[in-house]
Design a protein around this motif. Structure first.
Motif, short mmCIF file in Angstrom:
data_model
loop_
_atom_site.label_atom_id
_atom_site.label_comp_id
_atom_site.label_asym_id
_atom_site.label_seq_id
_atom_site.Cartn_x
_atom_site.Cartn_y
_atom_site.Cartn_z
N VAL A 171 0.81 -1.03 0.05
CA VAL A 171 -0.01 -0.16 0.02
C VAL A 171 0.79 1.12 -0.17
N GLN A 172 0.67 1.87 -0.93
CA GLN A 172 1.55 3.40 -0.92
C GLN A 172 0.80 4.54 -0.21
N SER A 173 1.54 4.84 1.00
CA SER A 173 0.82 5.78 1.61
C SER A 173 1.05 7.24 1.32
N SER A 174 0.58 8.15 1.91
CA SER A 174 0.95 9.68 1.67
C SER A 174 0.30 10.48 2.67
N GLY A 175 1.06 11.66 3.18
CA GLY A 175 0.45 12.67 3.80
C GLY A 175 0.91 12.40 5.28
N GLY A 176 1.12 13.61 6.15
CA GLY A 176 1.73 13.55 7.71
C GLY A 176 2.83 12.82 7.73
N ALA A 177 3.05 11.95 8.52
CA ALA A 177 4.41 11.27 8.74
C ALA A 177 4.56 9.90 7.63
N ALA A 178 3.71 9.98 7.02
CA ALA A 178 3.56 8.62 6.19
C ALA A 178 4.42 9.13 4.75
N GLY A 179 4.17 8.32 3.66
CA GLY A 179 4.85 8.54 2.26
C GLY A 179 5.66 7.17 2.03
N GLY A 180 5.61 6.73 1.05
CA GLY A 180 6.45 5.33 0.87
C GLY A 180 5.36 4.28 1.43
N VAL A 181 5.87 3.17 2.13
CA VAL A 181 5.39 2.20 2.58
C VAL A 181 5.47 2.38 4.04
N VAL A 182 4.15 2.16 4.87
CA VAL A 182 4.25 2.24 6.30
C VAL A 182 3.39 1.26 6.75
N SER A 183 3.89 0.79 7.80
CA SER A 183 3.05 -0.46 8.53
C SER A 183 1.58 -0.31 8.71
N GLU A 184 1.31 1.05 8.95
CA GLU A 184 0.05 1.42 9.17
C GLU A 184 -0.97 1.10 7.76
N GLY A 185 -0.29 1.44 6.70
CA GLY A 185 -1.19 1.31 5.48
C GLY A 185 -1.13 -0.23 4.90
N GLN A 186 0.01 -0.96 5.21
CA GLN A 186 -0.05 -2.25 4.85
C GLN A 186 -0.92 -2.97 5.80
N GLY A 187 -1.14 -2.49 7.06
CA GLY A 187 -1.99 -3.06 7.95
C GLY A 187 -3.64 -2.88 7.49
N TYR A 188 -3.92 -1.71 7.04
CA TYR A 188 -5.12 -1.56 6.61
C TYR A 188 -5.32 -2.32 5.44
N ASN A 208 9.52 -2.85 10.97
CA ASN A 208 9.76 -1.29 11.09
C ASN A 208 8.67 -0.60 10.42
N TRP A 209 8.50 0.54 10.87
CA TRP A 209 7.32 1.33 10.62
C TRP A 209 7.26 1.81 9.22
N LYS A 210 8.43 1.97 8.77
CA LYS A 210 8.64 2.95 7.32
C LYS A 210 9.55 2.24 6.53
N PHE A 211 9.23 2.25 5.02
CA PHE A 211 10.09 1.76 4.09
C PHE A 211 9.84 2.38 2.90
N GLY A 242 9.53 1.25 -3.17
CA GLY A 242 9.89 0.19 -3.65
C GLY A 242 10.20 -1.11 -2.88
N LEU A 243 9.94 -0.80 -1.62
CA LEU A 243 10.20 -1.93 -0.59
C LEU A 243 11.61 -2.48 -0.87
N THR A 244 12.56 -1.81 -0.90
CA THR A 244 13.96 -2.23 -0.84
C THR A 244 14.72 -1.90 0.59
N ALA A 245 14.43 -1.18 1.34
CA ALA A 245 15.23 -0.51 2.55
C ALA A 245 14.14 0.19 3.61
N ALA A 246 14.50 -0.24 4.77
CA ALA A 246 13.59 0.47 5.93
C ALA A 246 14.19 1.96 5.96
N LEU A 247 13.12 2.88 6.43
CA LEU A 247 13.50 4.19 6.44
C LEU A 247 13.29 4.71 7.75
N GLY A 248 12.53 3.84 8.52
CA GLY A 248 12.32 4.10 9.94
C GLY A 248 12.38 2.96 11.01
N THR A 249 12.90 3.11 12.08
CA THR A 249 13.07 1.88 13.10
C THR A 249 12.05 1.75 14.19
#
Length: 449
Positions: free
Chosen positions: A40-57, A118-121, A124-131
């Motif tokens: 799930v591609q997220s956007s807005g706020g602290a999101a952007g890229g792939v976040v576990s919140e969006g993948q969870g949704y 981790n909460w953010k990638f 392209g889901l190649t690397a974590a951006l947040g721990t």
């Protein structure tokens, strides 16, 4: 219409499958063509890229649709493929969580990976951006995996054993790393992540008591011996959740804050809202883009595990919200359901409560309107002055949800989740409750007494 313990809208809402397809086509992409892993591609706020919140949704949406359809329905295979692709995306997120996860000793998924990514990638889901993990994403993803696993059980899928084990070990990891005991050892609360938060700072919208009861029941069904050891933990977590919400919720409006510091010695009283407890840039004392999710999480607990306790618990919490929302939507019409054309629809902000502001226009932002409208499924007590207006308010809310197009990430996610709740598909998806019995024609349902 009253179905046993809850209301449903008279207006027929768009089907959960239709919303899922819109969600898939608008917000998700396949990032590993070889395996089909989807994110799930997220956007807005602290999101952007792939976040576990969006993948969870995404996993929650997919798991619900799979659980709500008959396997003989050709749409079922479409939903299964989509949800499995999202699971592969989640699995890849866990595989990329090789440092900073704060889950020492808990790398039990796939035998070697942490179960809470981790909460953010990157997109392209190649690397974590947040721990560190994020419990809101974790809990929705785990619930989605459980619904998916139970709905595909005994269907002969070669990946089912891995999925079922991943859901089980993730439930354990959530209990072990995403929650913490109070200093006196009596009460357990959800943290802000595997690496921080809890009693020093919490987010009421992370509290998902219905999820925790499902995790408990799934662990018992999967491994009765070990699962039984976790039962007291899950029950304590649910009980503490309602104690903290009791302290934070405004009694008259039902609203809660984006962020909150609970009182560890007496969770149902005291507590504070301070500027140092804020990790997403949202005003701590606002009922806004974080807090708006709380009514849905508590209402879902009620829809699955109705609790009629008077002061604390899912019914009491949700009724306070439903009464406030009803008092505003009774002033609306099908032609005007917005604070933009009727300022009287604005939510109340009593001076005596922790909530000092509301993100407006709440009626026009689906991540605000959707979760609040779901609370209308919890019947008000006959003594509530708003009770006679509630069904019409719910019908209007469903009409607005049905008219709304899925466009962006956050509102689009909550538009989809709201649709599958109002349509009752989510009510019927839980394999451990008997709230729903059979499907009738045109998407209507008959419910167990």
């Amino acid at each position: 219409l009253i179905h046993a313990t809850y209301l449903s809208p008279i207006n027929v809402v768009l089907s959960s499958f239709q919303r899922m397809v819109q969600f898939r086509d608008t917000l998700t992409t396949v990032v590993v063509p070889l395996t089909g892993a989807r994110v799930v591609q997220s956007s807005g706020g602290a999101a952007g890229g792939v976040v576990s919140e969006g993948q969870g949704y995404g996993l929650l949406i997919g798991g619900t649709v799979v659980a709500s359809l008959n396997p003989a329905d050709p749409r079922w295979a479409v939903a299964v493929t989509f949800t499995y692709q999202l699971f592969l995306g989640w699995k890849r997120m866990c595989q990329l969580t090789n440092q900073g996860s704060c889950q020492q000793g808990g790398f039990n998924c796939g035998g070697i990976y942490p179960c809470l990514p981790n909460w953010k990638f990157d997109s392209g889901l190649t690397a974590a951006l947040g721990t560190g993990s994020a419990p809101d994403g974790d809990e929705d993803a785990i619930l989605g995996m459980i619904l998916f696993a139970q709905a595909t059980r005994s269907r002969g899928f070669p990946w089912w054993t891995e999925l079922a084990a991943w859901a089980y070990n993730s439930s354990k990891a959530f209990a072990d790393f995403d929650t913490s005991l109070s200093p006196n050892g009596k009460n357990r609360i959800v943290r802000l992540g595997s690496c921080f938060g809890g009693w020093d700072c919490s987010n009421p919208s992370y509290f998902a008591p219905g999820h925790y009861r499902v995790f408990r029941d799934y662990m018992l069904a999967y491994n009765a011996v070990e699962g039984q050891k976790y039962v007291p933990l899950w029950n304590n977590l649910v009980n503490t959740t309602y104690l903290v919400l009791q302290a934070n919720q405004c009694p008259s409006s039902g609203l809660v804050t984006n962020w909150y510091v609970p009182n560890p010695s007496s969770p149902s009283t005291g507590g504070s809202v301070v500027s140092t407890c804020d990790f997403s840039g949202t005003p701590p004392a606002q009922f806004g883009s974080e807090a708006c999710r709380t009514p849905w999480r508590v209402t879902l607990d009620y829809l699955w595990y109705p609790d009629q306790s008077q002061n604390a618990g899912n019914a009491a919490f949700a009724r306070r919200v439903a009464s406030e929302v009803t008092s505003k939507l009774k002033l609306a019409t099908s032609a005007c359901m917005s604070v933009g054309c009727n300022q009287a629809i604005k939510l109340d902000i009593p001076a005596s409560c922790f909530v000092k502001s509301v993100l407006d226009p709440w009626t026009d932002i689906m991540f605000m309107f959707g979760p609040l409208s779901v609370s209308l499924m919890v019947p008000l007590l006959p003594t509530d002055p708003q009770a006679s207006f509630q069904q019409n308010a719910l019908n209007l809310a469903a009409l607005k949800v049905n008219r709304t197009s899925l466009v962006d990430y956050y509102s689009g996610s909550w538009l989809t989740i709201t649709t599958m709740t109002l349509s009752q598909d989510l009510v019927c998806a839980n394999p451990y409750t008997a709230q729903c019995k059979t499907r009738l024609g045109k998407g209507k349902r008959e419910h167990a007494p």
